[in-house]
Design an enzyme around this catalytic site. Structure first.
Site, PDB file in Angstrom:
ATOM      1  CG  ASN A   1      -0.133  -0.048   2.370  1.00  0.00           C
ATOM      2  OD1 ASN A   1       0.687   1.231   2.918  1.00  0.00           O
ATOM      3  ND2 ASN A   1      -0.191  -1.014   3.202  1.00  0.00           N
TER       4      ASN A   1
ATOM      5  N   PRO B   1      -2.852 -11.612  10.727  1.00  0.00           N
ATOM      6  CG  PRO B   1      -1.708 -12.325  11.870  1.00  0.00           C
ATOM      7  CD  PRO B   1      -1.473 -12.320  10.488  1.00  0.00           C
TER       8      PRO B   1
END
Ligand code: CTP
Length: 399
Positions: A209, A306
């Protein structure tokens, strides 16, 4: 500017590192300080007062007998207004004279007659640095409350390699700026995540990103300036490590998760700034995916990563947890929702796609009392405000 309104006396003593002091004056004045340069006789052998005068924009003093000061008390007058005296470079001989209270020239007299902090940046050959007498003098100076900047390690002008090099001008600037910051977090241990994560598809491709890591790195620097021990777990970014910060580089969300959990027991505060990828490709191809025909496109399936912040916040006796939320709309509603969902006492919200990669930011703090907006500012300035806000909120049990 970091040093606006600060008046510094910059002392140069004899050493080849004097050439770096020219750049240091430029950086200090650019950061807003006024700089009064004072040089020893030996320093003038390495760089001329003319150079230092041109860069500092003020007359340079080299002698205690200089008639330009009307009352002829240069040693008192020059440091009277000073917020600090910085000696860079500080030679072996000058440190010895300082440690013993000798004052046989203008700069050493200024130092003993001062009423302000003294910072010294040693610069010498590694054997001179390691000499028992030098180490004794350094210990004496530390005991006298003098701040020792560096020295650095590496190639030396004499051709040797080792400790004793003067810190680079940028490093000195960072340490001098840090010296003026309030020490809200002295003795606290902070664990910080920063930057993006990279989730591999095959050996040459992946998804990531637009996070630059700038905000997380600024918070690491601000926390260190405030006196904290800082461990920074960084996703892929080329940013330089802030001085005094222990950095651990990771690539994927799972590596970041495992590294954080291995470090978290030692942390009083956890600040999750990283833009962690929520998903990763379910399979990573061992070989580069190849085109097999003109119209074929690979199908990617994802699995969830996670949640590092939630995992830390859910531990028994968790550190004080600070989350970040990069939203694209309705910050007020999403911010408070996310704070509750993640189970953290403090959440910092921003409009994500507007801040990625920029040097400034605008943030909103959400805690159990409501929301507080911190207006647009440079990321380091906001990081310092955030560090102050964290210090204010730390439970008394942490002190
Ligand atoms: N975070 C984390 N581990 C993840 C995802 C996020 O530690 N796997 C942390 C981020 O560092 C940040 C906070 O959680 O401090 C918020 O991240 P964000 O991705 O905005 O939250 P999400 O729970 O994914 O919410 P949404 O789906 O609304 O984006």
């Amino acid at each position: 500017m970091d040093l606006s309104g600060k008046h510094l006396v910059l002392g140069l003593t004899g050493g080849i590192a004097c050439y770096k002091s020219a750049e240091l004056v430029r950086l200090l004045t650019k950061a807003g300080a006024t700089v009064q340069v004072v040089m020893t006789e030996a320093a003038t052998q390495f760089i001329t007062p003319v150079t230092m005068q041109a860069l500092s924009g003020r007359p340079v003093y080299t002698s205690q007998w200089d008639g330009r000061i009307p009352n002829n008390m240069a040693h008192i007058d020059l440091s009277r207004e000073a917020d600090a005296i910085v000696i860079a470079p500080a030679s072996t001989d000058f440190l010895a004279r300082l440690a013993n209270g000798l004052c046989d020239d203008l700069l050493s007299t200024l130092c003993i007659a001062r009423d302000c902090p003294l910072l010294v940046a040693p610069a010498m050959n590694r054997q001179m640095w390691m000499a028992p007498a030098t180490q004794r003098n350094i210990a004496t100076l530390r005991g006298d409350g003098v701040t020792i900047l560096g020295p650095g390690s590496g190639d030396q002008a004499c051709g040797e390699v080792g400790d004793g090099r003067m810190l680079e001008p940028e490093e000195l600037l960072e340490d001098i700026v840090a010296h003026f910051q309030p020490r809200h977090l002295a003795g606290r241990r902070l664990l910080i995540t920063a930057g993006p994560t990279f989730e591999a598809i095959d050996p040459v491709r992946g998804i990531t990103n637009l996070s630059s890591g700038k905000m997380g790195f600024a918070i690491a620097r601000a926390a260190r300036e405030a006196g904290a021990d800082v461990v920074l777990v960084a996703g892929p970014t080329a940013l330089p490590t802030p001085r005094g910060v222990a950095r651990i580089d990771v690539v994927s969300a799972r590596q970041m998760h495992d590294t954080v959990l291995a470090q978290v027991d030692r942390a009083d505060v956890f600040v999750a700034v990283a833009a962690v990828a929520d998903w990763r490709p379910a399979e990573v191809s061992a070989q580069k995916l190849k085109k097999t025909g003109d119209s074929d496109t690979p199908e990617l399936r994802f699995v969830q990563n996670p949640d590092i912040l939630a995992a830390v916040a859910a531990r028994p006796n968790p550190p004080y947890c600070v989350g970040f939320a990069a939203e694209s709309e309705e910050l007020a509603r999403h911010g408070e929702d996310k704070r509750r969902r993640k189970g953290v006492p403090l959440l910092v919200g921003n409009i994500g796609h507007h801040t990625f990669g920029r040097d400034d930011n605008e943030i909103v703090l959400f805690d159990e009392t409501g929301m507080t907006a911190l207006p647009r500012a440079d990321k380091l300035e906001l990081a310092r405000q955030l560090v102050a806000a964290i210090a204010q909120r730390l439970p008394a049990s942490l002190f």
